[in-house]
Scaffold this motif. Structure first.
Motif, PDB file in Angstrom:
ATOM      1  N   ASP A  56       8.255   0.898 -17.668  1.00 34.30           N
ATOM      2  CA  ASP A  56       9.179   0.732 -16.539  1.00 34.30           C
ATOM      3  C   ASP A  56       8.489   1.013 -15.212  1.00 34.30           C
ATOM      4  N   TYR A  57       8.799   0.205 -14.198  1.00 28.10           N
ATOM      5  CA  TYR A  57       8.338   0.490 -12.841  1.00 28.10           C
ATOM      6  C   TYR A  57       9.476   0.185 -11.863  1.00 28.10           C
ATOM      7  N   PRO A  58      10.556   0.978 -11.889  1.00 31.07           N
ATOM      8  CA  PRO A  58      11.744   0.682 -11.076  1.00 31.07           C
ATOM      9  C   PRO A  58      11.509   0.767  -9.581  1.00 31.07           C
ATOM     10  N   GLU A  59      10.477   1.518  -9.148  1.00 29.92           N
ATOM     11  CA  GLU A  59      10.302   1.717  -7.714  1.00 29.92           C
ATOM     12  C   GLU A  59       9.872   0.451  -6.979  1.00 29.92           C
ATOM     13  N   ILE A  60       9.238  -0.483  -7.664  1.00 34.55           N
ATOM     14  CA  ILE A  60       8.865  -1.731  -6.987  1.00 34.55           C
ATOM     15  C   ILE A  60      10.128  -2.450  -6.526  1.00 34.55           C
ATOM     16  N   LYS A  61      11.085  -2.593  -7.412  1.00 34.60           N
ATOM     17  CA  LYS A  61      12.350  -3.246  -7.061  1.00 34.60           C
ATOM     18  C   LYS A  61      13.094  -2.449  -5.984  1.00 34.60           C
ATOM     19  N   GLU A  62      13.142  -1.119  -6.147  1.00 38.85           N
ATOM     20  CA  GLU A  62      13.877  -0.279  -5.198  1.00 38.85           C
ATOM     21  C   GLU A  62      13.260  -0.329  -3.804  1.00 38.85           C
ATOM     22  N   GLN A  63      11.938  -0.211  -3.725  1.00 42.59           N
ATOM     23  CA  GLN A  63      11.272  -0.186  -2.434  1.00 42.59           C
ATOM     24  C   GLN A  63      11.317  -1.548  -1.748  1.00 42.59           C
ATOM     25  N   ARG A  83       1.402  -3.253   0.758  1.00 45.06           N
ATOM     26  CA  ARG A  83       0.456  -2.244   0.269  1.00 45.06           C
ATOM     27  C   ARG A  83       1.053  -1.434  -0.871  1.00 45.06           C
ATOM     28  N   PHE A  84       2.332  -1.090  -0.738  1.00 43.49           N
ATOM     29  CA  PHE A  84       2.996  -0.328  -1.797  1.00 43.49           C
ATOM     30  C   PHE A  84       3.039  -1.126  -3.096  1.00 43.49           C
ATOM     31  N   VAL A  85       3.474  -2.379  -3.030  1.00 39.96           N
ATOM     32  CA  VAL A  85       3.574  -3.219  -4.225  1.00 39.96           C
ATOM     33  C   VAL A  85       2.198  -3.433  -4.835  1.00 39.96           C
ATOM     34  N   HIS A  86       1.199  -3.671  -3.988  1.00 37.00           N
ATOM     35  CA  HIS A  86      -0.166  -3.885  -4.460  1.00 37.00           C
ATOM     36  C   HIS A  86      -0.665  -2.664  -5.233  1.00 37.00           C
ATOM     37  N   ASP A  87      -0.419  -1.476  -4.698  1.00 40.84           N
ATOM     38  CA  ASP A  87      -0.850  -0.241  -5.347  1.00 40.84           C
ATOM     39  C   ASP A  87      -0.133  -0.044  -6.682  1.00 40.84           C
ATOM     40  N   GLN A  88       1.175  -0.287  -6.691  1.00 39.74           N
ATOM     41  CA  GLN A  88       1.945  -0.117  -7.922  1.00 39.74           C
ATOM     42  C   GLN A  88       1.501  -1.096  -9.011  1.00 39.74           C
ATOM     43  N   LEU A  89       1.229  -2.339  -8.635  1.00 43.63           N
ATOM     44  CA  LEU A  89       0.810  -3.333  -9.620  1.00 43.63           C
ATOM     45  C   LEU A  89      -0.550  -2.983 -10.215  1.00 43.63           C
ATOM     46  N   HIS A  90      -1.443  -2.416  -9.405  1.00 46.08           N
ATOM     47  CA  HIS A  90      -2.721  -1.967  -9.944  1.00 46.08           C
ATOM     48  C   HIS A  90      -2.507  -0.842 -10.965  1.00 46.08           C
ATOM     49  N   THR A  91      -1.595   0.071 -10.665  1.00 44.25           N
ATOM     50  CA  THR A  91      -1.314   1.162 -11.583  1.00 44.25           C
ATOM     51  C   THR A  91      -0.727   0.635 -12.888  1.00 44.25           C
ATOM     52  N   VAL A  92       0.248  -0.257 -12.784  1.00 40.75           N
ATOM     53  CA  VAL A  92       0.885  -0.822 -13.970  1.00 40.75           C
ATOM     54  C   VAL A  92      -0.125  -1.590 -14.815  1.00 40.75           C
ATOM     55  N   SER A  93      -0.915  -2.459 -14.179  1.00 35.92           N
ATOM     56  CA  SER A  93      -1.879  -3.275 -14.924  1.00 35.92           C
ATOM     57  C   SER A  93      -2.927  -2.407 -15.616  1.00 35.92           C
ATOM     58  N   ARG A  94      -3.320  -1.316 -14.967  1.00 30.40           N
ATOM     59  CA  ARG A  94      -4.289  -0.413 -15.591  1.00 30.40           C
ATOM     60  C   ARG A  94      -3.702   0.245 -16.835  1.00 30.40           C
ATOM     61  N   ARG A  95      -2.441   0.682 -16.750  1.00 25.75           N
ATOM     62  CA  ARG A  95      -1.787   1.277 -17.920  1.00 25.75           C
ATOM     63  C   ARG A  95      -1.667   0.254 -19.051  1.00 25.75           C
ATOM     64  N   VAL A  96      -1.351  -0.974 -18.710  1.00 23.83           N
ATOM     65  CA  VAL A  96      -1.194  -2.020 -19.724  1.00 23.83           C
ATOM     66  C   VAL A  96      -2.499  -2.230 -20.484  1.00 23.83           C
ATOM     67  N   VAL A  97      -3.594  -2.378 -19.746  1.00 22.74           N
ATOM     68  CA  VAL A  97      -4.885  -2.640 -20.387  1.00 22.74           C
ATOM     69  C   VAL A  97      -5.334  -1.434 -21.208  1.00 22.74           C
TER      70      VAL A  97
END
Length: 286
Positions: free
Chosen positions: A48-55, A84-98
């Motif tokens: 889950d990454y709810p903060e992307i939608k919320e922000q 910048r916020f979305v970019h940072d969050q997507l990097h975090t999510v993609s790293r966890r996925v891999v």
């Protein structure tokens, strides 16, 4: 002394040689992963990454109010902060996925082919804005290139009916899915809808291969969820292990499992009593 090293090439394994097929279902507020082999399902998880939608909604509301007041000077500032916020969050999510996918033998990552999805979106002004702004392509690109550096190949399949198809009996019907809940109208199997879609994506890829078998699934492992969220102090922390099942989901033959609440205090990693994750697994993902 700091030395910057840039990799320019990477040797990626072949898709046909993969032993584990990881189906990926990307959504507005989460990404569901299901690892499947010809012998059955190995594991699954919903990140889950709810903060992307919320922000994104927060920044949209701020810009809209400024425009209504005729104060447009900071539009670009807010837009840059949002990006910048979305970019940072997507990097975090993609790293966890891999990191999660790396645990399996010779994996291949399979996405839904969503490149023409926006052509068919027409649900009204507000919903259109939300769906058209979803960073599906960017998250897929981040996962793909991070996986490529780990020699993990990727592929895609037609997304048609993946969220409506029962991963157990194969029955496909729109009424099977209601929001995050999946209940097959034919065999009564219940599941987290996004996790079920991830399994269907992996099954569809296996069916495309001439010499591969699609395993029969009688029961599925419990749904595990991680939540990436921003602490009160600001930085993005590692995942919080939350409840295994969502209300009404069926896992290991148990139906109607109630939703378990979890704390969200800063810096806390919660683990339910029945969690199959070990302490070492949690520490490796943080």
């Amino acid at each position: 002394m700091h030395v910057t090293v840039t990799n320019e090439t990477a040797e990626v394994g072949t898709q046909t040689a993969a032993e584990t097929v990881v189906g990926v279902d990307i959504n507005e507020d989460c990404v569901a992963l299901a690892a499947l082999t010809e012998h059955g399902i190995e594991d699954s998880i919903v990140l889950d990454y709810p903060e992307i939608k919320e922000q994104r909604h927060r920044y949209f509301t701020m810009r809209k109010r400024m425009q209504e007041a005729g104060q447009t000077a900071f539009n670009g500032v807010f837009r840059d902060k949002e990006q910048r916020f979305v970019h940072d969050q997507l990097h975090t999510v993609s790293r966890r996925v891999v990191e999660w996918i790396q645990r399996f033998d010779s994996p291949v990552i399979v996405f839904e082919d969503l490149k023409d999805m926006r052509d068919d979106i027409e649900y009204g002004t507000r919903m259109n804005r939300r769906l058209h702004s979803l960073p599906f392509a960017k998250l897929r690109d981040f996962i793909t290139y991070k996986a490529a550096w780990k020699c993990i190949p990727s592929d895609d399949v037609n997304p048609e009916y993946t969220s409506q198809r029962c991963p157990v009996c194969g029955h496909t019907e729109r009424a099977n899915r209601h929001k995050k809940r999946f209940k097959c109208c034919e065999c009564k199997h219940q599941d987290h809808a996004d996790r079920g879609a991830g399994i269907s994506v992996a099954q569809k890829w296996l069916r495309k291969q001439a010499d591969r078998n699609v395993p029969a699934l009688n029961t599925l492992p419990q749904v595990r969820k991680w939540e990436l969220r921003r602490q009160a102090s600001g930085p993005v922390d590692g995942p919080t292990v939350t409840h295994h099942t969502v209300e009404g989901h069926q896992t290991e033959g148990v139906s109607g499992v109630s939703d378990q609440s979890t704390g969200r205090s800063s810096g806390v990693v919660r683990k339910t009593q029945s969690s199959v994750m070990t302490r070492d697994e949690v520490s490796r993902t943080t």
